[in-house]
Structure formats: structure tokens, C-alpha cells
Design an enzyme around this catalytic site. Structure first.
Site, short mmCIF file in Angstrom:
data_model
loop_
_atom_site.label_atom_id
_atom_site.label_comp_id
_atom_site.label_asym_id
_atom_site.label_seq_id
_atom_site.Cartn_x
_atom_site.Cartn_y
_atom_site.Cartn_z
N ASN A 53 0.82 -1.22 0.00
CA ASN A 53 0.00 0.00 0.00
C ASN A 53 0.85 1.27 0.00
OD1 ASN A 53 1.03 0.07 2.57
ND2 ASN A 53 -0.94 -0.02 3.63
N GLU A 78 1.35 4.34 7.44
CA GLU A 78 0.32 3.85 6.54
C GLU A 78 -0.26 5.02 5.73
OE1 GLU A 78 0.26 0.78 6.22
OE2 GLU A 78 -0.43 -0.37 7.95
#
Ligand code: F6R
Length: 246
Positions: A136, A143
Site C-alpha cells: 500500500n 500507513e
């Protein structure tokens, strides 16, 4: 950003290890930022081999790891401390007194992050940071999100990261923690030199966003474009979606 596409993980490991070994041989007390995960394992093997040949000593380096799972102690085989001990530190002459880790057991995570941040500064900052990249686009456990974090922080891992890493926990009958402590993007960007390793088709989308996309917190790795000394090592599979490069 220098992008180097090689045939496979073995070729990458030789070149990446050479950069790390040269750094340590040039400055014996280098501060090295380490990553865990599958990406750097071959590189760590090449460093162990160089150590065994007497071509490098890691005795005087100071180490900082990117991240650690919340709730795991150092003896847990899935802790990142254990990973580093097993894949590099314990197989070389790394001085464990100079090994720095975020503690997954800290009760006050904010204080623990502040301690780590201060420790990095006290050691003069990171000379060379090794990175992998998540499917990702995460680096460390930064993140995808709305903004880039500066210093270390506690993070709730995304489903994508859990899906990528839960196999290691399932293999020993454990459940993967949902939280981790990680260095922030600022910590990574303040490193003087950075190398990132990405292999395999599962990384191709993230690599395209890293190399060709705009700088956005939606792909945390994309910020590396703003750093003056980054080398990205790719194999053919992870580079498959990249456009023609000169
Ligand atoms: C590990 C870390 C992560 C990994 C990334 C890629 O310390 O910070 O960002 O580098 O998740 O993991 P692998 O290499 O297992 O594909």
C-alpha cells in the site's frame, strides 16, 4: 531518486550490501536505520558473509529499527527485535548495547516515542536508512493517510498490512497485533542516505506510485522523491508497471 532495476533479489542484495558495507567501512561508528520484513533478508545475508570473510565489522555501529509491534516482547519470534537478532545482529559482531528499538511493551507509548526520537537526535541522526515498501506504499509503518507524521508514533495497522504479514503469526498459532510503534516520515527523511528495496509483482503498484506518482500522504513512500540521496533497488517484477526510463 536513483532507480536501479536488476534481475532478482540476489543481484539487488549484492549491490545494496555493498552500499551498507562501504558506509560502515568509511565510518565505523555509523548510525544505521534497519528495516525488517522479507525485502532486506538477502542483503543481510550478504553482510553476514562479508563479516565472516573479515571484510566488515559492525561492532561500532549504532542501530535504530523502523518499527515494532505493540504487545510483543523481544523473545517473541515475530517481534522485529527477534527478526534482527536472527537475520543479522546475532550473526555478526553488532554490539547489543548500541541496538535501539521502539519497545512494543511500553505502557506510555507517547513517552516511548519521545524517548526514541531523542535517542536518534543524541546519536547524531541516521547516516544510512534501509527501507522496504508495503503493497500500500507504506514505509516503516507509516500507513497511507491524510498527512505525513514527523516523529515516532503509535499506529493502527491497515487491513492491507495485516493481510501481508499475518502469515508469520498464523504459522506459530498467533494473531497479528493491530498496532505498532513506528518511526515517522520525518525521522526517515532526516537520514543522510536512504536505500529502498522492493521485489516481486505485489509491489509493482506501490513502486509506480513511489517513482512516478505525485508526492502524497496516500502513498507515504512518495515523499522520498524530495530527499537528495535515495537509491531504489527493484527487480523486474516490482518495476513492471514503470514507464520507459532513460
Ligand atoms: C519493516 C517495515 C515495513 C516493510 C514493508 C515491506 O520494518 O518497516 O515497511 O519494509 O512492509 O515488507 P516486506 O519486505 O516483508 O515485503
Amino acid at each position: 531518486m536513483k532507480v536501479i532495476v536488476l534481475n532478482d533479489a540476489l543481484e539487488i542484495s549484492k549491490d545494496a550490501a555493498e552500499i551498507i558495507i562501504n558506509q560502515v567501512n568509511k565510518k565505523k561508528d555509523s548510525v544505521i536505520g534497519f528495516a525488517t520484513g522479507a525485502s532486506p533478508v538477502e542483503t543481510y545475508k550478504r553482510i553476514i558473509e562479508a563479516y565472516e570473510r573479515g571484510d566488515v565489522s559492525l561492532k561500532h555501529i549504532t542501530t535504530f529499527n523502523l518499527d515494532e509491534y505493540v504487545g510483543l516482547n523481544r523473545e517473541n519470534v515475530n517481534s522485529y527485535f527477534w527478526f534482527m537478532k536472527d537475520n543479522l545482529f546475532g550473526k555478526t559482531d553488532v554490539d547489543f548495547d548500541r541496538v535501539n528499538f521502539l519497545s512494543g511493551l511500553a505502557e506510555d507509548t507517547e513517552a516511548e516515542c519521545e524517548r526514541y526520537s531523542k535517542r536518534i537526535r543524541e546519536c547524531g541522526g541516521i547516516d544510512l536508512q534501509i527501507l522496504g515498501i508495503g503493497t500500500n506504499g507504506h514505509i516503516g509503518f507509516n500507513e497511507p493517510g491524510e498527512k505525513f507524521a514527523d516523529g515516532p508514533f503509535a499506529v493502527k495497522l491497515t487491513q492491507s498490512t495485516i493481510d501481508s504479514n499475518k502469515k508469520y503469526f498464523e504459522a506459530v498459532g498467533d494473531t497479528m497485533p493491530e498496532y505498532a510503534l513506528t518511526m515517522g516520515i520525518g525521522d526517515i527523511m532526516r537520514a543522510k542516505k536512504i536505500i529502498l528495496i522492493a521485489t516481486g509483482a505485489s509491489k509493482a503498484k506501490a513502486v509506480k506510485a513511489l517513482v512516478e506518482g505525485e508526492v502524497t500522504a496516500e502513498c507515504p513512500a512518495s515523499i522520498l522523491k524530495l530527499h537528495s540521496d535515495v537509491t531504489v533497488f527493484l527487480d523486474n517484477d516490482s518495476a513492471a508497471l514503470l514507464g520507459e526510463r532513460k
